[in-house]
Design a protein around this motif. Structure first.
Motif, short mmCIF file in Angstrom:
data_model
loop_
_atom_site.label_atom_id
_atom_site.label_comp_id
_atom_site.label_asym_id
_atom_site.label_seq_id
_atom_site.Cartn_x
_atom_site.Cartn_y
_atom_site.Cartn_z
N ASN A 179 0.84 -1.19 0.00
CA ASN A 179 0.00 0.00 0.00
C ASN A 179 0.88 1.24 0.00
N ILE A 180 0.76 2.05 -1.05
CA ILE A 180 1.52 3.28 -1.20
C ILE A 180 0.52 4.43 -1.39
N GLU A 181 0.77 5.54 -0.74
CA GLU A 181 -0.14 6.68 -0.78
C GLU A 181 -0.40 7.12 -2.22
N ASN A 182 -1.68 7.36 -2.53
CA ASN A 182 -2.13 7.83 -3.85
C ASN A 182 -1.91 6.81 -4.96
N CYS A 183 -1.75 5.55 -4.59
CA CYS A 183 -1.61 4.48 -5.59
C CYS A 183 -2.56 3.34 -5.25
N HIS A 184 -2.93 2.57 -6.26
CA HIS A 184 -3.72 1.37 -6.01
C HIS A 184 -2.88 0.37 -5.23
N PRO A 185 -3.50 -0.44 -4.36
CA PRO A 185 -2.74 -1.52 -3.71
C PRO A 185 -2.14 -2.45 -4.76
N ILE A 186 -0.97 -2.99 -4.44
CA ILE A 186 -0.26 -3.87 -5.37
C ILE A 186 -0.01 -5.20 -4.70
N PHE A 187 -0.33 -6.27 -5.39
CA PHE A 187 -0.06 -7.63 -4.91
C PHE A 187 1.24 -8.11 -5.55
N ASP A 191 6.56 -15.52 -9.54
CA ASP A 191 6.06 -16.33 -10.65
C ASP A 191 6.92 -17.59 -10.76
N GLU A 192 6.30 -18.75 -10.69
CA GLU A 192 7.05 -20.00 -10.61
C GLU A 192 7.72 -20.37 -11.94
N VAL A 193 7.21 -19.88 -13.06
CA VAL A 193 7.80 -20.21 -14.36
C VAL A 193 8.96 -19.29 -14.69
N THR A 194 8.75 -17.97 -14.53
CA THR A 194 9.81 -17.02 -14.88
C THR A 194 10.82 -16.82 -13.75
N HIS A 195 10.45 -17.21 -12.50
CA HIS A 195 11.26 -16.99 -11.31
C HIS A 195 11.44 -15.50 -11.03
N GLY A 196 10.58 -14.67 -11.62
CA GLY A 196 10.61 -13.23 -11.38
C GLY A 196 9.57 -12.81 -10.37
N LEU A 197 9.67 -11.57 -9.92
CA LEU A 197 8.71 -11.00 -8.99
C LEU A 197 7.64 -10.28 -9.79
N SER A 198 6.41 -10.75 -9.69
CA SER A 198 5.30 -10.19 -10.46
C SER A 198 4.48 -9.26 -9.58
N LEU A 199 4.20 -8.05 -10.07
CA LEU A 199 3.39 -7.06 -9.36
C LEU A 199 2.07 -6.89 -10.10
N ARG A 200 0.96 -7.02 -9.37
CA ARG A 200 -0.37 -6.90 -9.96
C ARG A 200 -1.19 -5.87 -9.18
N ALA A 201 -1.85 -4.98 -9.92
CA ALA A 201 -2.64 -3.93 -9.30
C ALA A 201 -3.98 -4.50 -8.82
N SER A 208 1.17 -5.05 -13.26
CA SER A 208 1.72 -3.71 -13.13
C SER A 208 3.17 -3.67 -13.57
N GLN A 209 3.94 -4.71 -13.18
CA GLN A 209 5.35 -4.76 -13.53
C GLN A 209 5.89 -6.16 -13.22
N ASN A 210 6.82 -6.62 -14.04
CA ASN A 210 7.55 -7.87 -13.77
C ASN A 210 9.00 -7.52 -13.53
N LEU A 211 9.49 -7.84 -12.32
CA LEU A 211 10.84 -7.46 -11.94
C LEU A 211 11.84 -8.55 -12.29
N LYS A 212 13.12 -8.20 -12.25
CA LYS A 212 14.21 -9.08 -12.69
C LYS A 212 14.14 -10.44 -12.02
N PRO A 213 14.21 -11.52 -12.81
CA PRO A 213 14.06 -12.86 -12.24
C PRO A 213 15.29 -13.38 -11.51
N HIS A 214 15.06 -14.39 -10.67
CA HIS A 214 16.11 -15.15 -10.01
C HIS A 214 16.44 -16.37 -10.86
#
Length: 248
Positions: A179-187, A191-201, A208-214
């Motif tokens: 939860n960030i002020e003036n933004c929608h909550p983000i989950f 992601d088990e296939v890409t091993h990346g961190l997935s952000l969903r509004a 919302s964004q897919n971050l660099k994978p492990h």
């Protein structure tokens, strides 16, 4: 609403994970005296509880009892710790979704997101929450689901949406709601296939964004905010990554 991107840095770290067997009971302790529990509450099944949150009470509706949100493989449950004889109940709208393997809750917005994997059908026709896939199949994950529920007025739950997602066959991974002020909550979840961190509004659950994978699956995700600085962290068996938001 402001749009945000996350930029990060990584730290190498090795962690040891220990699995403990329990019987599905919820134990309530007084932190001033932890020698023995104040209450031992029986759950809906003997499945181990893997996640616990304290639900925030809403003074406007006069709630005084302490309620706890937990998750085991059968799904998210709500407990009234003020009454030891009262049985917990499954969060409405989340029955028969599959095997619950992750649960995220936001006290500030009362958003709940549960992650599920499909039940495994055994040779005798029974269902099981466990499976033993080969290492190649394990790396591919499986298609499960993310289900979004919101708690309203302290005691009512509304299912807002559900989408398919890549989840683990066997691991009980962690996720979080940001939860960030003036933004929608983000989950945020791994992601088990890409091993990346997935952000969903929320509440749409759109990407919302897919971050660099492990190199390996992400096991845990945490968000912390202090003195105007927010940090989003995720960890796998061989790497710790930290991300900070950047307003666009």
């Amino acid at each position: 609403m402001r749009s945000m991107r996350w930029q990060g840095r990584r730290k190498e770290k090795k962690v040891d994970w220990e699995r403990k067997n329990v019987n599905g009971m919820l134990l309530v302790f007084d932190m001033r005296q932890t020698r023995s529990p104040l209450q031992c509450m029986v759950g809906l099944s003997s499945r181990p509880i893997h996640t616990i949150y304290s639900l925030v009470n809403n003074p406007a509706v006069g709630l005084s009892a302490c309620k706890v949100l937990t998750a085991s493989s059968i799904g998210p449950c709500v407990w009234n710790t003020g009454c030891a004889r009262e049985r917990p109940f499954l969060v409405p709208g989340l029955e028969n979704q599959g095997i619950c393997m992750s649960l995220a809750y936001s006290p500030s917005s009362d958003d709940i997101v549960a992650s599920y994997r499909p039940k495994i059908l055994t040779s005798n026709g029974a269902t099981s929450s466990q499976s033993s896939p080969s290492s190649s199949v394990l790396n591919q994950g499986t298609v499960g689901s993310l289900v979004h529920v919101r708690r309203v007025a302290g005691s009512f739950y509304f299912k807002l949406g559900s989408i398919p997602a890549n989840v683990s066959h066997v691991q009980m991974t962690k996720s979080t709601i940001i939860n960030i002020e003036n933004c929608h909550p983000i989950f945020a979840y791994g992601d088990e296939v890409t091993h990346g961190l997935s952000l969903r509004a929320l509440p749409t659950l759109t990407v919302s964004q897919n971050l660099k994978p492990h190199h390996l699956p992400i096991l845990d995700v945490k968000y912390a905010h202090s003195q105007g600085l927010g940090l989003l962290g995720c960890i796998s068996k061989d790497k710790l990554q930290l991300f900070s938001p950047k307003v666009l």
